[in-house]
Scaffold this active site. Structure first.
Site, PDB file in Angstrom:
ATOM      1  N   ARG A 166       0.920  -0.580  -0.270  1.00 38.34           N
ATOM      2  CA  ARG A 166       0.352   0.446  -0.208  1.00 38.34           C
ATOM      3  C   ARG A 166       0.783   0.941  -0.151  1.00 38.34           C
ATOM      4  NH1 ARG A 166      -2.070   3.277   4.622  1.00 38.34           N
ATOM      5  NH2 ARG A 166      -3.967   4.175   3.489  1.00 38.34           N
ATOM      6  N   HIS A 190      -2.386  11.279   0.265  1.00 27.84           N
ATOM      7  CA  HIS A 190      -1.784  10.329   1.936  1.00 27.84           C
ATOM      8  C   HIS A 190      -1.225  11.954   2.502  1.00 27.84           C
ATOM      9  CE1 HIS A 190      -0.815   7.284   4.989  1.00 27.84           C
ATOM     10  NE2 HIS A 190      -0.452   8.446   5.063  1.00 27.84           N
ATOM     11  N   GLU A 224      -7.341   8.954   5.801  1.00 27.19           N
ATOM     12  CA  GLU A 224      -7.257   9.173   7.565  1.00 27.19           C
ATOM     13  C   GLU A 224      -8.042  10.901   7.267  1.00 27.19           C
ATOM     14  OE1 GLU A 224      -4.165   9.003  10.515  1.00 27.19           O
ATOM     15  OE2 GLU A 224      -3.894   6.218   9.900  1.00 27.19           O
ATOM     16  N   ASN A 266      -7.130   2.402   9.849  1.00 25.45           N
ATOM     17  CA  ASN A 266      -6.521   2.331  10.596  1.00 25.45           C
ATOM     18  C   ASN A 266      -6.288   2.632  12.260  1.00 25.45           C
ATOM     19  OD1 ASN A 266      -4.882   3.069   8.319  1.00 25.45           O
ATOM     20  ND2 ASN A 266      -4.626   4.813   8.302  1.00 25.45           N
ATOM     21  N   TYR A 312      -4.492   2.021  15.885  1.00 26.71           N
ATOM     22  CA  TYR A 312      -3.449   2.300  16.633  1.00 26.71           C
ATOM     23  C   TYR A 312      -3.110   2.494  18.159  1.00 26.71           C
ATOM     24  CZ  TYR A 312      -0.694   3.455  12.644  1.00 26.71           C
ATOM     25  OH  TYR A 312      -0.013   3.651  10.900  1.00 26.71           O
ATOM     26  N   GLU A 362      -3.505  -0.217   8.123  1.00 27.96           N
ATOM     27  CA  GLU A 362      -2.266   0.073   8.738  1.00 27.96           C
ATOM     28  C   GLU A 362      -2.082   0.025  10.402  1.00 27.96           C
ATOM     29  OE1 GLU A 362      -1.387   4.341   9.386  1.00 27.96           O
ATOM     30  OE2 GLU A 362      -1.580   4.806   7.190  1.00 27.96           O
TER      31      GLU A 362
HETATM   32  C1  FCB Z   1      -0.788   7.267  11.123  1.00 30.80           C
HETATM   33  C2  FCB Z   1      -0.732   7.843   9.102  1.00 30.80           C
HETATM   34  C3  FCB Z   1       0.675   7.318   8.810  1.00 30.80           C
HETATM   35  C4  FCB Z   1       2.170   6.963   9.546  1.00 30.80           C
HETATM   36  C5  FCB Z   1       1.202   6.394  11.142  1.00 30.80           C
HETATM   37  C6  FCB Z   1       2.063   6.240  12.416  1.00 30.80           C
HETATM   38  O1  FCB Z   1      -1.845   7.812  11.074  1.00 30.80           O
HETATM   39  O2  FCB Z   1      -1.672   7.759   8.541  1.00 30.80           O
HETATM   40  O3  FCB Z   1       0.939   8.335   7.834  1.00 30.80           O
HETATM   41  O4  FCB Z   1       2.158   8.491  10.399  1.00 30.80           O
HETATM   42  O5  FCB Z   1      -0.132   7.431  11.377  1.00 30.80           O
END
Ligand code: FCB
Length: 470
Positions: free
Chosen positions: A79, A122, A167, A296, A298, A372
């Protein structure tokens, strides 16, 4: 503990992700125009140690080597994002030399048996379009659809998976309200206009691509979260969690999947004029059927509105600056954190996926891909440059176990992309935060797979997680 390997469904797609500005470098070559990130990086104090993406991982000159690396890591898909300003320096006029770079990259990927997965945007808007109002201006949405059509004309014969935005929450709220991302504006009304115009741009691009190529697989990537009340017994904390969920998740999911903005969020921001930028018919364009949702993930977080009820350190995760203005703040729960200060919460991923399936993607019959997931940690290379990053490896392992649990719960998850293939330019943090499966020595541009990268290559090859502790 599970003592046998955890196998994923046949055909589960294993990949890694990057973004143009974070890895390409060659910022002033091949006719590339400036993007808002080139300009933002020159603002004193905007990016740690005045780092920028001028060279980054020099991927523009090393794409053949990097594709070889992907093949060695057994990646089935890659990707990557396209730099709009490389392909259309002023945002509207095609630049054949810039487009040719991506055409070569696609050929290299296909020759290596790797599926190219495109993100059209992006975060690196051509500065020329920012000068005309950026995402706060409706016209930018139309230019985005034109750009999508141009790229598809060049690559659509070989690239079958096209996603529009990465995002949009970050673009809109961190770029136009918090001012900590390009273009660095601090204007909440502009941020809300940007939310709508990003979504409209997505819808217009989907419409253009569908017309051009009814068989293409089309989608979008959202950064989604789980927002919990710090104390579920407190009304203020429940309201705090509602507001964060509203602006981070439902503000994007509801228009895409239901054709409407969430009423409670619209009421929260009523004083900021969002209603005026939404025109009749826009939500029909935004809510056209999709072929996939990219997620995505985290971290999730707990939130409160109570000014000082929870002693402890200040939280690391920024909520939307608009909810911060309403007095909402994150409350650390004492979970371990990554180098970014983000709480490690794999069970949140399972909850998120299950909720998406129940409320949004399931009813629409849309499969989910994790586009992600990953973590920054302080990497310590040995004398050979090898990084034995057990913490990152464990992070991937825990989150993939959560994905596997969601699959067992019946959620239609079809693939997973590690963030990131390479250590790279981590936006406002510059080169200080490393997320790569592969270490990049920025002095020499040498690439050295980390322990997590070698582990991930085995997971991808076997389509299974090794038994716990194995
Ligand atoms: C996400 C982004 C990516 C990277 C990660 C850690 O929000 O999409 O570009 O910065 O965080």
């Amino acid at each position: 503990m599970n003592s046998s390997p955890l196998t994923f469904p046949a055909g589960f797609l294993w990949g890694a992700a990057t973004a143009a500005y974070q890895i390409e470098g060659a910022a002033h070559e091949g006719g590339r125009g400036e993007s808002i990130w080139d300009v933002f990086c020159r603002v004193p104090g905007a990016v740690a140690d005045a780092h920028n993406g001028d060279v980054a991982c020099d991927h523009y000159h090393r794409s053949a080597q990097d594709v070889g690396l992907m093949r060695d890591l057994n990646l089935a898909a890659y990707r990557f994002s396209i730099s709009w300003a490389r392909c259309m320096p002023d945002g509207v006029t095609p630049n054949p030399e810039g487009i040719a770079f991506y055409s070569r990259l696609v050929d290299q990927l296909l020759a290596a048996g790797i599926t190219p997965w495109i993100t059209l945007y992006h975060w690196d808007l051509p500065q020329a379009l920012e000068d005309k109002g950026g995402w706060a201006a409706r016209e930018t949405a139309e230019r985005f659809a034109d750009y999508a059509a141009v790229m598809h004309e060049a690559l659509g014969d070989r690239v079958r998976i096209w996603t529009t935005l990465n995002e949009p929450w970050v673009s809109a709220f961190l770029g136009y309200a918090a001012g900590i991302h390009a273009p660095g504006r601090q204007d909440p009304a502009a941020a809300l206009a940007a939310v709508h115009h990003l979504l409209l741009g997505h819808g217009l691009a989907v419409r253009a691509l569908r017309r051009q190529d009814p068989e293409a697989t089309l989608g979008i990537t959202l950064n989604l979260t789980v927002a919990d009340p710090a104390d579920p017994g407190r009304d203020g904390d429940l309201d705090a969690a509602r507001r964060v969920d509203g602006q981070s998740n439902r503000m994007f999911l509801d228009p895409l999947f239901r054709g409407e903005y969430p009423a409670d969020v619209l009421a929260d921001v009523a004083h900021l004029g969002m209603a005026e930028v939404v025109r009749p018919g826009d939500l029909d364009i935004i809510s056209q059927p999709l072929d996939l949702l990219g997620v995505n993930y985290y971290h999730g977080d707990a939130f409160t509105k109570d000014p000082a009820p929870h002693p402890g350190p200040a939280g690391g995760a920024p909520a939307s600056p608009l909810v911060a203005a309403d007095g909402v703040r994150q409350v650390p729960r004492g979970l371990p954190v990554t180098g970014m200060g983000w709480e490690i919460q794999p069970e949140g991923l399972r909850r998120l996926l299950n909720r998406l399936q129940r409320e949004y993607t399931g009813p629409a019959g849309v499969p989910i891909y994790i586009t992600e997931n990953g973590a920054a940690f302080e990497d310590v290379p040995d004398a050979d440059g090898f990084v034995d990053d057990q913490a990152r490896l464990a992070f991937f392992d825990q989150h993939l176990r959560a994905v596997h649990e969601s699959l067992a719960d019946g959620v239609d998850v079809r693939g997973y992309f590690a963030w990131s293939l390479l250590d790279n330019f981590e936006w406002a943090f510059g080169y200080h935060q490393r997320f790569g499966l592969v270490r990049v020595d920025y002095e020499t541009q040498r690439r050295i797979p980390k322990a997590s990268g070698l582990w991930y290559s085995r997971v991808a090859a076997s389509n299974a997680l090794p038994a716990a502790g194995g």
